[in-house]
Write a protein that holds these residues in place. Structure first.
Motif, PDB file in Angstrom:
ATOM      1  N   ALA A  64      -6.226   0.292   0.370  1.00 50.98           N
ATOM      2  CA  ALA A  64      -6.691   1.436   1.412  1.00 50.98           C
ATOM      3  C   ALA A  64      -5.192   2.037   2.253  1.00 50.98           C
ATOM      4  CB  ALA A  64      -7.298   0.391   2.798  1.00 50.98           C
ATOM      5  N   GLY A  65      -4.307   1.207   2.088  1.00 51.66           N
ATOM      6  CA  GLY A  65      -2.916   1.692   2.770  1.00 51.66           C
ATOM      7  C   GLY A  65      -2.437   3.168   1.999  1.00 51.66           C
ATOM      8  N   SER A  95      -5.130   1.013   8.521  1.00 55.99           N
ATOM      9  CA  SER A  95      -5.983   0.608   7.278  1.00 55.99           C
ATOM     10  C   SER A  95      -6.438  -0.870   7.594  1.00 55.99           C
ATOM     11  CB  SER A  95      -5.015   0.354   6.003  1.00 55.99           C
ATOM     12  OG  SER A  95      -3.648  -0.241   6.516  1.00 55.99           O
ATOM     13  N   GLU A  96      -6.027  -1.466   8.830  1.00 59.44           N
ATOM     14  CA  GLU A  96      -6.574  -2.726   9.364  1.00 59.44           C
ATOM     15  C   GLU A  96      -8.144  -2.516   9.474  1.00 59.44           C
ATOM     16  OE1 GLU A  96      -5.163  -5.469   9.180  1.00 59.44           O
ATOM     17  OE2 GLU A  96      -3.221  -4.626   8.581  1.00 59.44           O
ATOM     18  N   GLY A 120       0.591  -1.385  -0.067  1.00 59.40           N
ATOM     19  CA  GLY A 120      -0.071   0.113   0.155  1.00 59.40           C
ATOM     20  C   GLY A 120       0.738   1.279   0.127  1.00 59.40           C
ATOM     21  N   SER A 148      -4.293  -3.093   4.435  1.00 57.56           N
ATOM     22  CA  SER A 148      -3.313  -2.377   3.595  1.00 57.56           C
ATOM     23  C   SER A 148      -3.595  -2.284   2.116  1.00 57.56           C
ATOM     24  CB  SER A 148      -1.865  -2.340   3.852  1.00 57.56           C
ATOM     25  OG  SER A 148      -1.340  -1.595   3.095  1.00 57.56           O
ATOM     26  N   LEU A 200      -5.001   5.863   2.823  1.00 56.11           N
ATOM     27  CA  LEU A 200      -5.117   6.473   4.185  1.00 56.11           C
ATOM     28  C   LEU A 200      -3.678   6.977   4.463  1.00 56.11           C
ATOM     29  CD1 LEU A 200      -7.242   3.691   5.839  1.00 56.11           C
ATOM     30  CD2 LEU A 200      -7.667   6.234   5.750  1.00 56.11           C
ATOM     31  N   SER A 201      -2.661   6.738   3.871  1.00 62.70           N
ATOM     32  CA  SER A 201      -1.381   7.156   4.346  1.00 62.70           C
ATOM     33  C   SER A 201      -1.227   8.786   4.096  1.00 62.70           C
ATOM     34  CB  SER A 201      -0.025   6.648   3.454  1.00 62.70           C
ATOM     35  OG  SER A 201      -0.414   6.713   2.312  1.00 62.70           O
TER      36      SER A 201
END
Lengths: 164, 206
Positions: B149-150, B54-55, A27, B60, B153-154
């Motif tokens: 998602a990772g 992200s969990e 990610g 992620s 969101l980062s």
């Protein structure tokens, strides 16, 4: 063929591996995944860099894996500790995307490209050649490097798997 | 964070209430849009390591639809409305009677519709928060991404990144009909914004 061991590298984290183990980080958005590889001893290292420079840090205990300018020296030190020679190291990197597009946009909106720039500067300052990169654009990436072969694999939602 | 050294539990409660009021309004707006009941879980407020955030939405690498807005004004921060791809499809079908596109790709029209939904929900979240606190908070133009998602969101964690390795977020889960975990609303105020939020709500800040 045996299953290779996967060593996970978290966000703002770094690690090294050898003997065919695979380093993986998931990610990557605006973050940069930079890897080093020594083909002679088959050792690899990977850092998941989040921010371009430790100058902007306001944290008490500095996490050196988080910043491009501090992660590289540490990664090289760790590579040396598993037998790599800094003179033989070659680099590959991916990430540094701009996940969301905004008109105008503040400095933090350009964080991806800035991460890429400072990672390149750091590599240059150590004289490590950058063999390949897959940076920028607007999508997330999951990357792996095989410490046995130095093959760097990038997975993304839109473009599937590619190797550099 | 040093701001949470005293009365941490009480302060977390206050933030939970902030999420409750904001997301409550957003849920009402969503329910009107979809013309069906939309429920929400009690918000959770937690200081989480980046890795674990992200969990919350499946890991992620989980592919999610995310609408991101930057909050400008007195208490700046980042806001995400995150839904699974299935939920996004259901919302589009329920709301706009779009043909059930089986393919993975979203059309420009669909993305634009989802973006607008995020915009409406975030607007109602922030306006109720503004009423409560008396602070001026205005959302940026929303931006949408369908990705890991990772990676998404980062982007909302950069402000926290210079301070440490965890971020404080207010997470509200939406439940549409009987189907759980339909969507998440993440409000991640910038680290400097907490003091302003607390002061405006009469919480003593040393």
């Amino acid at each position: 063929m045996t299953e290779s061991t996967i060593v996970k590298v978290g966000m703002a984290d770094l690690n090294v591996a050898s003997g065919g183990a695979v380093l993986k980080t998931t990610g990557l958005g605006s973050c940069v995944g930079v890897t080093l590889f020594d083909p002679a001893v088959k050792a690899a290292g990977m850092a998941h860099i989040m921010l371009p420079s430790s100058e902007i840090a306001r944290e008490g205990q500095l996490n050196i894996a988080k910043y491009a300018d501090t992660a590289l020296p540490e990664l090289i030190r760790r590579m040396k500790s598993i037998g790599a020679d800094p003179k033989r190291l070659v680099a590959k990197m991916a990430g540094g995307a701009q996940m969301f597009a905004f008109a105008g946009g503040s400095d933090s909106m350009r964080i991806g490209p800035r991460n890429v720039e400072s990672t390149k500067l750091a590599l240059e300052s150590f004289g490590i050649p950058l063999l390949a990169e897959d940076t920028g654009a607007n999508y997330g990436r999951t990357v792996e490097i095989d410490s046995g072969t130095g093959i760097f694999t990038i997975r993304s939602v839109q473009f599937g798997v590619k190797e550099i | 964070m040093s701001l949470f050294q005293n009365d941490a539990d009480f302060k977390m409660d206050v933030l939970r209430e902030v999420g409750n009021i904001g997301a409550g309004n957003a849920a009402t707006a969503m329910s009107r849009l979809l013309n069906k009941p939309v429920d929400m879980a009690v918000p959770t407020v937690s200081l989480l390591p980046f890795e674990e955030i992200s969990e919350r939405v499946g890991g992620s690498e989980a592919i999610v639809v995310a609408i991101f807005l930057r909050v400008d004004g007195d208490a700046p921060g980042n806001m995400f409305f995150i839904i699974s791809k299935d939920s996004a499809r259901r919302i589009l079908q329920g709301l706009l009677s779009f043909e059930a596109g089986e393919e993975d790709e979203y059309t420009e029209m669909e993305l634009s519709a989802l973006c607008e939904i995020g915009n409406i929900l975030a607007g109602s979240y922030l306006s109720s928060l503004g009423d409560l606190t008396g602070l001026y908070m205005s959302p940026s133009v929303p931006s949408i991404a369908v990705d890991m998602a990772g990676a998404i969101l980062s982007y909302g964690l950069l402000q926290f990144g210079t301070m440490g390795d965890d971020a404080l977020l207010i997470d509200t889960t939406f439940l549409e009909g009987n189907q759980e975990a339909e969507g998440h609303f993440f409000l991640i105020p910038d680290p400097e914004s907490f003091e302003k939020l607390f002061r405006s709500l009469g919480v003593p800040v040393e």
